[in-house]
Design a protein around this motif. Structure first.
Motif, PDB file in Angstrom:
ATOM      1  N   VAL A 121       0.864  -1.180   0.000  1.00  0.00           N
ATOM      2  CA  VAL A 121       0.000   0.000   0.000  1.00  0.00           C
ATOM      3  C   VAL A 121       0.899   1.227   0.000  1.00  0.00           C
ATOM      4  CG1 VAL A 121      -1.663   1.347   1.333  1.00  0.00           C
ATOM      5  CG2 VAL A 121      -1.907  -1.144   1.165  1.00  0.00           C
ATOM      6  N   THR A 122       0.723   2.075  -0.997  1.00  0.00           N
ATOM      7  CA  THR A 122       1.509   3.299  -1.105  1.00  0.00           C
ATOM      8  C   THR A 122       0.570   4.489  -1.182  1.00  0.00           C
ATOM      9  OG1 THR A 122       3.270   2.122  -2.279  1.00  0.00           O
ATOM     10  CG2 THR A 122       3.282   4.528  -2.408  1.00  0.00           C
ATOM     11  N   VAL A 123       0.754   5.432  -0.269  1.00  0.00           N
ATOM     12  CA  VAL A 123      -0.089   6.627  -0.225  1.00  0.00           C
ATOM     13  C   VAL A 123       0.782   7.829  -0.559  1.00  0.00           C
ATOM     14  CG1 VAL A 123      -1.699   7.995   1.140  1.00  0.00           C
ATOM     15  CG2 VAL A 123      -1.478   5.536   1.565  1.00  0.00           C
ATOM     16  N   SER A 124       0.449   8.506  -1.636  1.00  0.00           N
ATOM     17  CA  SER A 124       1.237   9.667  -2.058  1.00  0.00           C
ATOM     18  C   SER A 124       0.646  10.944  -1.467  1.00  0.00           C
ATOM     19  CB  SER A 124       1.260   9.756  -3.577  1.00  0.00           C
ATOM     20  OG  SER A 124      -0.048   9.942  -4.084  1.00  0.00           O
ATOM     21  N   SER A 125       1.529  11.891  -1.214  1.00  0.00           N
ATOM     22  CA  SER A 125       1.070  13.150  -0.608  1.00  0.00           C
ATOM     23  C   SER A 125       0.664  14.164  -1.665  1.00  0.00           C
ATOM     24  CB  SER A 125       2.176  13.726   0.274  1.00  0.00           C
ATOM     25  OG  SER A 125       3.346  13.913  -0.483  1.00  0.00           O
TER      26      SER A 125
END
Length: 125
Positions: A121-125
């Motif tokens: 899971v990758t959450v970008s800002s």
């Protein structure tokens, strides 16, 4: 022994949502618990959420309370982790895990012998 297969990870922007799934085969039932763990690079693995298959007990890491929801579909032997309002600090490799817990026992004590392969899971800002 329980075999666990995960799906649902991916890349999402901050504030977005993802739902992880974990399908179990083998030994399951009301006296088993499912947990979702995560491990970010350079950090220790942490338990994010856990529930009994019976649904009568749940646990959430403080930092995800109100944003993540763990649930199960007993007919499909599948556990879910609904993740809303995602933050960049939620970025990690997420694993599901399973173990037997007696009716009077605690999900938070002892190890978890069965693990899935992990989903990023990758959450970008």
């Amino acid at each position: 022994q329980v075999r666990l297969v995960e799906s649902g990870g991916g890349l999402v922007q901050a504030g977005g949502s993802l739902r992880l799934s974990c399908t179990a085969s083998g030994r399951t039932g009301s006296l088993f618990a499912m947990g979702w763990f995560r491990q970010a690079p350079g950090k220790e693995r942490e338990l994010v959420a856990a529930t009994r298959w019976s649904g009568d007990s749940t646990y959430y890491l403080n930092s995800v309370k109100g944003r993540f929801t763990i649930s199960t579909d007993n007919a499909k032997n599948t556990a879910f982790l609904q993740m809303d309002s995602l933050k960049p600090e939620d970025t990690a490799l997420y694993y599901c895990a399973s173990k037997y817990v007696s009716s009077s026992g605690s999900m938070l004590l002892g190890g978890w012998p069965s693990w899935g392969q992990g989903t990023q899971v990758t959450v970008s800002s």
